[in-house]
Design an enzyme around this catalytic site. Structure first.
Site, mmCIF file in Angstrom:
data_model
loop_
_atom_site.group_PDB
_atom_site.id
_atom_site.type_symbol
_atom_site.label_atom_id
_atom_site.label_comp_id
_atom_site.label_asym_id
_atom_site.label_seq_id
_atom_site.Cartn_x
_atom_site.Cartn_y
_atom_site.Cartn_z
ATOM 1 N N GLY A 11 9.835 60.507 74.137
ATOM 2 C CA GLY A 11 10.254 61.302 72.984
ATOM 3 C C GLY A 11 11.654 60.917 72.535
ATOM 4 O O GLY A 11 12.253 59.963 73.057
ATOM 5 N N SER A 75 7.689 68.598 75.905
ATOM 6 C CA SER A 75 7.313 69.789 75.133
ATOM 7 C C SER A 75 7.429 69.433 73.674
ATOM 8 O O SER A 75 8.375 68.738 73.284
ATOM 9 C CB SER A 75 8.288 70.958 75.410
ATOM 10 O OG SER A 75 8.083 71.995 74.471
ATOM 11 N N LYS A 91 1.056 75.903 76.932
ATOM 12 C CA LYS A 91 0.548 75.292 78.181
ATOM 13 C C LYS A 91 1.573 74.347 78.798
ATOM 14 O O LYS A 91 1.714 74.276 80.015
ATOM 15 C CB LYS A 91 -0.748 74.514 77.888
ATOM 16 C CG LYS A 91 -1.956 75.406 77.730
ATOM 17 C CD LYS A 91 -3.187 74.544 77.539
ATOM 18 C CE LYS A 91 -4.354 75.373 77.065
ATOM 19 N NZ LYS A 91 -5.435 74.552 76.522
ATOM 20 N N ALA A 114 14.574 71.131 80.470
ATOM 21 C CA ALA A 114 15.202 71.182 79.146
ATOM 22 C C ALA A 114 14.802 72.478 78.479
ATOM 23 O O ALA A 114 13.684 72.627 77.996
ATOM 24 C CB ALA A 114 14.738 69.982 78.306
ATOM 25 N N TYR A 145 6.993 78.733 71.086
ATOM 26 C CA TYR A 145 8.021 77.827 71.633
ATOM 27 C C TYR A 145 9.062 78.627 72.408
ATOM 28 O O TYR A 145 9.368 78.323 73.567
ATOM 29 C CB TYR A 145 8.676 77.067 70.482
ATOM 30 C CG TYR A 145 9.727 76.068 70.904
ATOM 31 C CD1 TYR A 145 9.388 74.933 71.632
ATOM 32 C CD2 TYR A 145 11.069 76.249 70.556
ATOM 33 C CE1 TYR A 145 10.354 73.995 72.012
ATOM 34 C CE2 TYR A 145 12.030 75.322 70.920
ATOM 35 C CZ TYR A 145 11.679 74.203 71.649
ATOM 36 O OH TYR A 145 12.628 73.284 72.019
ATOM 37 N N LYS A 149 9.618 78.540 76.542
ATOM 38 C CA LYS A 149 10.877 78.097 77.157
ATOM 39 C C LYS A 149 11.474 79.204 78.033
ATOM 40 O O LYS A 149 12.048 78.923 79.091
ATOM 41 C CB LYS A 149 11.865 77.679 76.073
ATOM 42 C CG LYS A 149 11.471 76.388 75.352
ATOM 43 C CD LYS A 149 11.564 75.183 76.277
ATOM 44 C CE LYS A 149 11.286 73.892 75.549
ATOM 45 N NZ LYS A 149 11.386 72.720 76.426
HETATM 46 P P1 NAD Z 1 10.068 65.058 71.283
HETATM 47 O O1 NAD Z 1 8.876 65.720 70.660
HETATM 48 O O2 NAD Z 1 10.609 63.845 70.640
HETATM 49 O O3 NAD Z 1 9.770 64.725 72.806
HETATM 50 C C1 NAD Z 1 8.904 65.483 73.602
HETATM 51 C C2 NAD Z 1 8.052 64.510 74.400
HETATM 52 O O4 NAD Z 1 7.171 65.259 75.253
HETATM 53 C C3 NAD Z 1 7.160 63.633 73.514
HETATM 54 O O5 NAD Z 1 7.357 62.265 73.830
HETATM 55 C C4 NAD Z 1 5.742 64.102 73.835
HETATM 56 O O6 NAD Z 1 4.776 63.082 73.680
HETATM 57 C C5 NAD Z 1 5.908 64.593 75.257
HETATM 58 N N1 NAD Z 1 4.863 65.562 75.627
HETATM 59 C C6 NAD Z 1 4.494 66.674 74.947
HETATM 60 N N2 NAD Z 1 3.482 67.288 75.574
HETATM 61 C C7 NAD Z 1 3.225 66.558 76.698
HETATM 62 C C8 NAD Z 1 2.291 66.687 77.761
HETATM 63 N N3 NAD Z 1 1.410 67.704 77.810
HETATM 64 N N4 NAD Z 1 2.285 65.756 78.755
HETATM 65 C C9 NAD Z 1 3.166 64.710 78.707
HETATM 66 N N5 NAD Z 1 4.073 64.532 77.722
HETATM 67 C C10 NAD Z 1 4.095 65.461 76.723
HETATM 68 O O7 NAD Z 1 11.183 66.196 71.397
HETATM 69 P P2 NAD Z 1 12.734 66.067 71.777
HETATM 70 O O8 NAD Z 1 13.512 66.475 70.585
HETATM 71 O O9 NAD Z 1 13.015 64.785 72.432
HETATM 72 O O10 NAD Z 1 12.862 67.247 72.848
HETATM 73 C C11 NAD Z 1 12.830 66.988 74.237
HETATM 74 C C12 NAD Z 1 13.037 68.295 75.000
HETATM 75 O O11 NAD Z 1 14.300 68.857 74.656
HETATM 76 C C13 NAD Z 1 11.980 69.357 74.696
HETATM 77 O O12 NAD Z 1 11.676 70.054 75.881
HETATM 78 C C14 NAD Z 1 12.687 70.267 73.726
HETATM 79 O O13 NAD Z 1 12.172 71.580 73.765
HETATM 80 C C15 NAD Z 1 14.126 70.188 74.198
HETATM 81 N N6 NAD Z 1 15.081 70.490 73.127
HETATM 82 C C16 NAD Z 1 15.343 69.577 72.139
HETATM 83 C C17 NAD Z 1 16.239 69.907 71.136
HETATM 84 C C18 NAD Z 1 16.609 68.919 70.043
HETATM 85 O O14 NAD Z 1 17.500 69.221 69.234
HETATM 86 N N7 NAD Z 1 16.011 67.749 69.966
HETATM 87 C C19 NAD Z 1 16.861 71.154 71.114
HETATM 88 C C20 NAD Z 1 16.547 72.056 72.118
HETATM 89 C C21 NAD Z 1 15.676 71.714 73.132
#
Ligand code: NAD
Length: 316
Positions: A11, A75, A91, A114, A145, A149
């Site tokens: 991700g 996620s 889930k 995270a 969501y 979390k």
């Molecule tokens: P993203 O969607 O780019 O990355 C999430 C990754 O999780 C993806 O690569 C997806 O394919 C993988 N994924 C989802 N479901 C899955 C499953 N069942 N099995 C295996 N892989 C799975 O999102 P991101 O922005 O990189 O966020 C990463 C984490 O950071 C998340 O947990 C998100 O809630 C948290 N977060 C991000 C932000 C932000 O500003 N980007 C802010 C707060 C929290």
């Protein structure tokens, strides 16, 4: 050399974390089913210390080698994704977190989950310190969501208290940088895409709602510092500089030298009015504070991602 397992490693944030861990000389096992991530984010990594396992963590999974650190980032994260995938989001936060914590327990690894500023909901306290318990609507569309979390945090603390797992919780505030998807619905990639095409910039509501934007390199530095600390309680990582959405749109117009006008659209349900981390704890226990200003971070995003990628040429 430590072995680090990164769920969600393909991700946006996970792939930057994989890069940084490899750069520090560690082995990295990326577990990602590409639900919202992409192989494009990890295609540049061609090293024997890196492995990608295409697994869905909502089913039990195992890793057949010792693991020292588990970074649990999988996620859906952008509203566009979790509104499209509400059950999957719940889930991943529940089953996915259980399976990943179980794996950390088996390997006696340090586990970092995270979490998000969304656990504070539409906050009644401003800026938000970790001690604030939040104001979340559990039954609104965003509840899938926010509550996933919050559940993941509760589960993490239960594994720590009852099972003795060495855990950490990072509450991530809005983070941006290269590898965000141009159509993921979040403000910065949307505004950049619109500005770079000289199209109208769509601000929700009257644009007076505030957000704080952290550049991805600052966030990754904070996550790694937390993983190396012995700390178990949640820690906010984000940039405390607070901007209205209107100010953000103006900053994007400035760095892109765009002729875009700003237009206004309806505010989404339960969109928080304010969002600003209190980062005192991160400073005290990790010596961490962000270094990249918004204008610098926007320029770095454009330079590193490239205009073609930001406007979505050839991408979904
Ligand atoms: P993203 O969607 O780019 O990355 C999430 C990754 O999780 C993806 O690569 C997806 O394919 C993988 N994924 C989802 N479901 C899955 C499953 N069942 N099995 C295996 N892989 C799975 O999102 P991101 O922005 O990189 O966020 C990463 C984490 O950071 C998340 O947990 C998100 O809630 C948290 N977060 C991000 C932000 C932000 O500003 N980007 C802010 C707060 C929290």
């Amino acid at each position: 050399m430590a072995t680090c397992l990164v769920t969600g490693g393909a991700g946006f944030l996970g792939s930057h974390l994989c890069d940084e861990l490899l750069g520090r000389g560690h082995r990295v096992i990326c577990v990602d089913n590409l639900e919202t991530g992409s192989l494009r984010n990890i295609a540049h990594i061609r090293r024997p210390e890196f492995t990608h396992l295409n697994l869905d963590i909502t089913a039990p999974y195992f890793v057949d080698e010792p693991v020292d650190f588990v970074f649990h980032l999988a996620s859906p994260a952008s509203p566009i994704d979790y509104l499209r995938l509400p059950l999957h989001t719940l889930k991943v936060g529940s089953y996915g977190t259980h399976h990943t914590l179980g794996l950390a327990k088996l390997h006696r690894a340090r586990f970092l989950t995270a979490s998000t500023s969304e656990v504070y909901g539409d906050p009644q306290v401003h800026p938000q310190p970790e001690s604030y318990w939040g104001h979340v609507n559990p039954i609104g569309p965003r509840g899938v969501y926010d509550e996933a979390k919050r559940y993941a945090e509760a589960l993490t603390m239960a594994y720590h208290r009852q099972q003795g797992v060495d855990t950490a919780i990072v509450r991530i505030f809005n983070t941006y940088g290269p590898r965000m998807r141009p159509h993921d619905g979040r403000a910065i990639p949307t505004f950049l895409r619109q500005a770079l095409q000289n199209r109208p910039i769509t601000v929700f509501g009257d644009g007076s709602q505030t957000r704080s934007f952290c550049f991805v390199s600052d966030l990754i530095r904070g996550i790694i510092a937390l993983s190396e600390s012995g700390y178990h309680q949640p820690v906010n990582i984000g940039n405390p500089d607070e901007y209205t959405l209107l100010q953000l749109a103006q900053a994007v117009i400035e760095v892109t030298n765009s002729s875009s006008e700003i237009v206004y659209e309806a505010l989404p349900t339960d969109d928080p009015q304010v969002r600003q981390p209190d980062t005192t704890l991160a400073q005290q226990i990790l010596g961490w504070s962000p270094e990249v200003t918004l204008l610098d971070g926007l320029r770095r995003t454009i330079d590193e991602a490239g205009i073609d990628t930001l406007v979505g040429n050839g991408l979904r």
